[in-house]
Design a protein around this motif. Structure first.
Motif, PDB file in Angstrom:
ATOM      1  N   LYS A  42      52.280  42.510  46.878  1.00 38.34           N
ATOM      2  CA  LYS A  42      52.629  43.514  46.545  1.00 38.34           C
ATOM      3  C   LYS A  42      51.653  44.134  47.516  1.00 38.34           C
ATOM      4  O   LYS A  42      49.847  44.050  47.584  1.00 38.34           O
ATOM      5  CB  LYS A  42      52.384  44.119  45.653  1.00 38.34           C
ATOM      6  N   ILE A  43      51.738  44.665  49.042  1.00 43.91           N
ATOM      7  CA  ILE A  43      51.188  45.392  50.064  1.00 43.91           C
ATOM      8  C   ILE A  43      50.944  47.108  50.169  1.00 43.91           C
ATOM      9  O   ILE A  43      52.131  47.485  50.121  1.00 43.91           O
ATOM     10  CB  ILE A  43      51.204  45.157  50.869  1.00 43.91           C
ATOM     11  N   LEU A  44      50.046  47.423  50.352  1.00 49.26           N
ATOM     12  CA  LEU A  44      49.985  48.885  49.703  1.00 49.26           C
ATOM     13  C   LEU A  44      49.407  49.928  51.370  1.00 49.26           C
ATOM     14  O   LEU A  44      48.135  48.779  51.520  1.00 49.26           O
ATOM     15  CB  LEU A  44      49.680  49.737  48.580  1.00 49.26           C
ATOM     16  N   ILE A  45      49.959  50.413  51.678  1.00 37.31           N
ATOM     17  CA  ILE A  45      49.381  51.320  53.069  1.00 37.31           C
ATOM     18  C   ILE A  45      49.009  52.516  52.535  1.00 37.31           C
ATOM     19  O   ILE A  45      49.667  53.334  52.634  1.00 37.31           O
ATOM     20  CB  ILE A  45      49.896  50.734  54.553  1.00 37.31           C
ATOM     21  N   ILE A  46      47.606  53.031  53.874  1.00 37.12           N
ATOM     22  CA  ILE A  46      47.657  53.842  53.383  1.00 37.12           C
ATOM     23  C   ILE A  46      46.416  54.295  54.545  1.00 37.12           C
ATOM     24  O   ILE A  46      45.341  54.279  54.425  1.00 37.12           O
ATOM     25  CB  ILE A  46      46.290  53.932  51.701  1.00 37.12           C
ATOM     26  N   ASP A  47      47.266  55.265  55.441  1.00 38.31           N
ATOM     27  CA  ASP A  47      47.069  56.082  55.999  1.00 38.31           C
ATOM     28  C   ASP A  47      47.392  57.394  56.991  1.00 38.31           C
ATOM     29  O   ASP A  47      48.757  57.869  56.850  1.00 38.31           O
ATOM     30  CB  ASP A  47      46.888  54.621  57.628  1.00 38.31           C
ATOM     31  N   ASP A  48      46.627  58.332  56.875  1.00 39.03           N
ATOM     32  CA  ASP A  48      47.707  59.764  57.912  1.00 39.03           C
ATOM     33  C   ASP A  48      47.960  59.779  58.942  1.00 39.03           C
ATOM     34  O   ASP A  48      48.502  61.119  59.463  1.00 39.03           O
ATOM     35  CB  ASP A  48      46.448  60.746  57.462  1.00 39.03           C
ATOM     36  N   ASP A  49      48.106  58.506  59.878  1.00 43.04           N
ATOM     37  CA  ASP A  49      48.418  58.604  60.986  1.00 43.04           C
ATOM     38  C   ASP A  49      49.904  57.408  60.758  1.00 43.04           C
ATOM     39  O   ASP A  49      49.859  56.712  60.642  1.00 43.04           O
ATOM     40  CB  ASP A  49      47.256  57.749  62.185  1.00 43.04           C
ATOM     41  N   PHE A  50      50.832  58.475  61.537  1.00 34.81           N
ATOM     42  CA  PHE A  50      51.737  57.948  61.014  1.00 34.81           C
ATOM     43  C   PHE A  50      52.585  56.963  62.067  1.00 34.81           C
ATOM     44  O   PHE A  50      53.279  55.944  61.458  1.00 34.81           O
ATOM     45  CB  PHE A  50      52.993  58.771  61.703  1.00 34.81           C
ATOM     46  N   GLN A  51      52.270  56.902  63.142  1.00 37.30           N
ATOM     47  CA  GLN A  51      52.017  55.577  64.336  1.00 37.30           C
ATOM     48  C   GLN A  51      51.211  54.521  63.725  1.00 37.30           C
ATOM     49  O   GLN A  51      51.333  53.496  64.003  1.00 37.30           O
ATOM     50  CB  GLN A  51      51.598  55.844  65.925  1.00 37.30           C
ATOM     51  N   VAL A  52      50.039  55.107  63.532  1.00 39.33           N
ATOM     52  CA  VAL A  52      49.391  53.832  62.622  1.00 39.33           C
ATOM     53  C   VAL A  52      50.478  52.815  61.503  1.00 39.33           C
ATOM     54  O   VAL A  52      50.363  51.787  61.332  1.00 39.33           O
ATOM     55  CB  VAL A  52      47.768  53.941  62.340  1.00 39.33           C
ATOM     56  N   LEU A  53      50.789  53.569  60.694  1.00 41.56           N
ATOM     57  CA  LEU A  53      51.959  53.364  59.484  1.00 41.56           C
ATOM     58  C   LEU A  53      53.149  52.029  60.247  1.00 41.56           C
ATOM     59  O   LEU A  53      53.297  51.325  60.028  1.00 41.56           O
ATOM     60  CB  LEU A  53      52.305  54.302  58.643  1.00 41.56           C
ATOM     61  N   GLU A  54      53.253  53.087  61.235  1.00 42.74           N
ATOM     62  CA  GLU A  54      54.458  52.462  61.627  1.00 42.74           C
ATOM     63  C   GLU A  54      54.073  50.817  62.384  1.00 42.74           C
ATOM     64  O   GLU A  54      55.598  49.766  62.013  1.00 42.74           O
ATOM     65  CB  GLU A  54      55.823  53.004  62.353  1.00 42.74           C
ATOM     66  N   GLY A  55      52.934  51.087  62.876  1.00 42.85           N
ATOM     67  CA  GLY A  55      52.601  50.054  63.865  1.00 42.85           C
ATOM     68  C   GLY A  55      52.525  48.628  62.507  1.00 42.85           C
ATOM     69  O   GLY A  55      52.595  47.767  63.152  1.00 42.85           O
ATOM     70  N   MET A  56      51.827  48.990  61.417  1.00 40.20           N
ATOM     71  CA  MET A  56      51.189  48.352  60.229  1.00 40.20           C
ATOM     72  C   MET A  56      52.152  47.122  60.244  1.00 40.20           C
ATOM     73  O   MET A  56      52.946  46.206  59.374  1.00 40.20           O
ATOM     74  CB  MET A  56      50.330  48.776  59.566  1.00 40.20           C
ATOM     75  N   LYS A  57      53.260  48.227  59.782  1.00 38.48           N
ATOM     76  CA  LYS A  57      54.568  47.675  58.791  1.00 38.48           C
ATOM     77  C   LYS A  57      55.388  46.880  59.983  1.00 38.48           C
ATOM     78  O   LYS A  57      56.159  46.362  59.579  1.00 38.48           O
ATOM     79  CB  LYS A  57      55.738  48.673  58.386  1.00 38.48           C
ATOM     80  N   LYS A  58      55.719  46.970  61.182  1.00 43.32           N
ATOM     81  CA  LYS A  58      56.040  45.819  61.983  1.00 43.32           C
ATOM     82  C   LYS A  58      55.115  44.752  62.501  1.00 43.32           C
ATOM     83  O   LYS A  58      55.411  43.820  62.460  1.00 43.32           O
ATOM     84  CB  LYS A  58      56.659  46.775  63.401  1.00 43.32           C
ATOM     85  N   ALA A  59      53.887  44.780  62.268  1.00 48.63           N
ATOM     86  CA  ALA A  59      52.665  43.632  63.083  1.00 48.63           C
ATOM     87  C   ALA A  59      52.403  42.859  62.185  1.00 48.63           C
ATOM     88  O   ALA A  59      52.669  41.417  62.013  1.00 48.63           O
ATOM     89  CB  ALA A  59      51.684  44.391  63.146  1.00 48.63           C
TER      90      ALA A  59
END
Length: 534
Positions: A3-20
Motif C-alpha cells: 500500500k502506497i500513500l502519496i503526499i504533495d501539495d502540487d496537483f501535477q506532481v500527484l497525477e504524474g506520480m500516479k501515472k509513473a
C-alpha cells in the motif's frame, strides 16, 4: 499487495506520480493522497500504508514535521522524500529521521522504479527479520492453545518420558488422571473412490469435519474423553472410565459410541472409518499400551497374506508402531535427518528380532509411512510428490521383502526430503500457516480476514497472503469459504436448521449472498440440498 500513500501539495506532481509508478509490476496499490502533512497523518491512520512518498515544503505541516510525528508513533513503513529542495540541511534532517531515500524533483521514471524496488526489498527483509526475531514469541502464541493436545498426544503415543510423567500433570487434574481407568479406541479413515483423488487441502478439510463429528458425539455420550488427531488418516479417542462402572458395561457403551461415530461419519461425510479397541488400563501410564493394542487390532483387520490368512504382526508391544510413526513424523517435520535415521534403525532392529514379520507387513508399513510423510510434509507446506516427480511408489514397495531393504528405502527417501532446497525455503512458514488454518476452522462463524491474522501474528496482511497461498495453493479467503461451505453442507444434511440459520452459523448475515456462494461452490442451491436430503 503493498500500500502506497502519496503526499504533495502540487496537483501535477500527484497525477504524474500516479501515472509513473508501475503499480502492477511491483504488486502495489495507491491507498490515498494528501496535500499537506496534517492531512497526511490522518491518511496514514486511515490507510496504514507500507510506503509513503512525501514532499517536504507543504502548507499547514511540512513533510519533515510529519515524519517526526510518524517516528514518535513507531510508524513501521518506509518513507521516501521527493522534494524540489536540495538544501543540505533538509537532507541531514531526513537522514536523522531514517528515511529510505531522498529524491530531487524532477525525478525520472527509471529513478522512481529503482527506488521503489529497493524499498520493497527492504520491506520484505523486514518481514523476514521480524519472523526470526519473534520466533519464540510467535511459537508461544501459536502453540499455547495446542499445549494440552500435544501433552495428550505424547501420553497416548508413549513419547512422554515416564520418569517425568507424574510431574507433568497439573495438580488440579491429578484426581482426574490417577483415579480412573483408561481405554484407547484407534480410528482409521479409509481410502475410498471418493477420497482417492482428493488434494491434500481437501483431505485436510475432511479431517476437520471428522474431528467435529467425533467431538460432538463424545460431548453427548462420554464427556470424560479426549479426541487426538495423530497423522494422516489415523486418530484416536482416549476414554476415561470411572472405576464404579463395571468393565463389561463400559466396553458395551464404548462399542456403542464407536458404532454411532461410524454411522454419523458415513451419513454426513460419506466416508468410511474403521475402529480398533485396546484394553482397559488401570494406570494412565499404561495408556500408550492401550493405544498400541488398538492399532494392532486395526492392523489385524488390514494386513492379509496371498493365502487369505492374517499376516502375523505379533502382539508384542515392543514393536510399538504408533510410537514409531509419531517419532518419525516429528523428525521429518523438523528436518532432523540424523534423528530420523536413528529412529528407523532402532525400529528395524526390533523387527529383525522377530521371525514372524512377513513381506506383506513390511509393504503395508511402507504404504503407511509414505502416507504419513505426505501429510507431515504438507503441514510444513511441502508436497511430497513434487520431491519425487518420477517415482512409481507401487513398483518400489513391492520390491521390499526384508527389513534391511525397508531401512535402505526409508533412509534414502528421508535424505532426499531433508536435503531438499524446497524444504529449506518453506519450513520456516509452517507455524504461521498452521495457525491460519486452525483459526479458520475455529472462527469460521465470525467475520474474519487477514487483518485479524495480521494483528495476532505481527505480520503484514500482504506477507501472510503470500505465504499462505504458497503453502496451500489457495488464498486465505478461498480457504475460509471452503471451510464454511463444508460446515454448511453438514448442517444441511442434519436437517435441523433453516437456511437463514445455517447462513448465520457459517458467518454470512446476508442469506442471498450465502446462497450464491454455496451454489457456486457445490453446484446446487441450499434449498435443493435440503429437499434432496443429501
Amino acid at each position: 499487495m503493498w500500500k502506497i500513500l502519496i503526499i504533495d501539495d502540487d496537483f501535477q506532481v500527484l497525477e504524474g506520480m500516479k501515472k509513473a509508478i508501475p503499480w502492477a509490476s511491483i504488486d502495489a496499490e495507491l491507498v490515498g493522497e494528501a496535500s499537506d502533512g496534517a492531512e497526511g497523518l490522518e491518511m496514514v491512520r486511515q490507510t496504514e500504508p507500507d510506503i509513503i512518498i512525501t514532499d517536504i515544503y507543504m502548507p499547514v505541516m511540512n513533510g519533515l514535521e510529519m515524519i517526526e510525528k510518524l517516528r514518535e508513533t513507531n510508524f513501521p513503513g518506509e518513507l521516501i522524500i521527493l522534494s524540489g529542495y536540495t538544501d543540505f540541511q533538509y537532507a541531514r534532517q531526513a537522514l536523522r529521521l531514517q528515511v529510505s531515500d531522498y529524491l530531487s524533483k524532477p525525478v525520472t521514471i527509471q529513478e522512481l522504479e529503482t527506488v521503489l524496488a529497493k524499498v520493497i526489498k527492504e520491506l520484505e527483509a523486514k518481514e523476514i527479520k521480524k519472523i526470526e526475531q519473534e520466533e519464540i514469541k510467535r511459537r508461544l502464541l501459536l502453540y499455547e492453545p495446542f499445549g494440552q493436545q500435544e501433552w495428550l498426544k505424547s501420553v497416548m503415543t508413549g513419547t512422554l518420558h515416564k520418569s517425568a510423567a507424574a510431574a507433568s500433570i497439573p495438580p488440579s487434574e491429578q484426581s482426574y488422571w490417577l483415579h480412573r481407568s483408561h481405554l484407547v479406541m484407534g480410528i482409521e479413515l479409509m481410502s475410498t473412490v471418493r477420497t482417492a483423488n482428493l488434494s491434500l487441502i481437501d483431505w485436510n478439510l475432511f479431517r476437520f469435519a471428522l474431528a467435529n463429528i467425533i467431538r460432538e458425539v463424545l460431548a453427548e455420550d462420554w464427556p470424560e474423553s479426549d479426541f487426538i488427531e495423530l497423522h494422516s488418516h489415523h486418530a484416536a479417542i482416549m476414554f476415561h472410565i470411572d472405576d464404579t462402572i463395571p468393565m463389561e458395561t463400559a466396553l458395551d457403551r464404548i462399542r456403542s459410541i464407536g458404532n454411532r461415530i461410524t454411522e454419523c461419519v458415513l451419513t454426513y461425510l460419506k466416508l468410511t472409518i474403521r475402529l480398533g479397541l485396546g484394553q482397559i488400563k488401570a494406570s494412565w501410564l499404561e495408556i500408550s499400551d492401550s493405544t498400541e493394542e488398538a492399532f494392532l487390532d486395526l492392523l489385524q483387520q488390514t494386513v492379509t497374506t496371498p493365502q487369505g490368512k492374517l499376516a502375523s504382526v505379533s502382539s508384542e508391544l515392543a514393536i510399538r508402531p504408533i510410537k514409531f510413526y509419531q517419532e518419525l513424523a516429528e523428525a521429518i517435520v523438523y528436518s532432523k535427518e540424523e534423528t530420523a535415521a536413528q529412529i528407523v534403525e532402532a525400529y528395524i532392529r526390533q523387527i529383525q528380532s522377530m521371525s514372524t514379520i512377513t513381506p506383506a507387513y513390511l509393504q503395508y508399513l511402507c504404504t503407511e509411512l509414505w502416507t504419513i510423510f505426505a501429510y507431515s510434509l504438507y503441514s510444513v507446506s511441502i508436497v511430497l510428490d513434487e520431491l519425487f516427480p518420477d517415482m512409481n511408489l507401487s513398483a518400489e514397495i513391492v520390491q521390499i521383502q526384508t527389513p534391511e531393504q525397508l531401512q535402505q528405502w526409508l533412509q534414502h527417501k528421508i535424505h532426499i526430503i531433508a536435503t531438499s532446497r524446497h524444504w529449506n525455503e518453506n519450513s520456516k512458514h509452517k507455524d504461521v500457516v498452521e495457525f491460519m488454518i486452525q483459526y479458520a476452522h475455529d472462527h469460521y462463524a465470525e467475520e474474519i480476514g487477514l487483518e485479524d491474522m495480521s494483528k495476532q501474528l505481527y505480520l503484514s496482511r500482504n506477507y501472510l497472503n503470500q505465504i499462505f497461498k504458497k503453502a496451500t495453493g489457495e488464498t486465505f479467503t478461498n480457504y475460509l469459504i471452503q471451510v464454511r461451505m463444508k460446515k454448511a453442507q453438514t448442517l444441511l444434511a442434519e436437517g435441523n436448521y433453516l437456511i437463514y440459520e445455517i447462513s448465520e452459523k457459517v458467518g454470512y448475515k446476508n442469506v442471498p449472498y450465502f446462497s450464491s456462494i454455496f451454489k457456486k461452490y457445490t453446484g446446487v442451491s441450499p434449498s435443493e440440498v435440503g429437499k434432496s436430503g443429501l
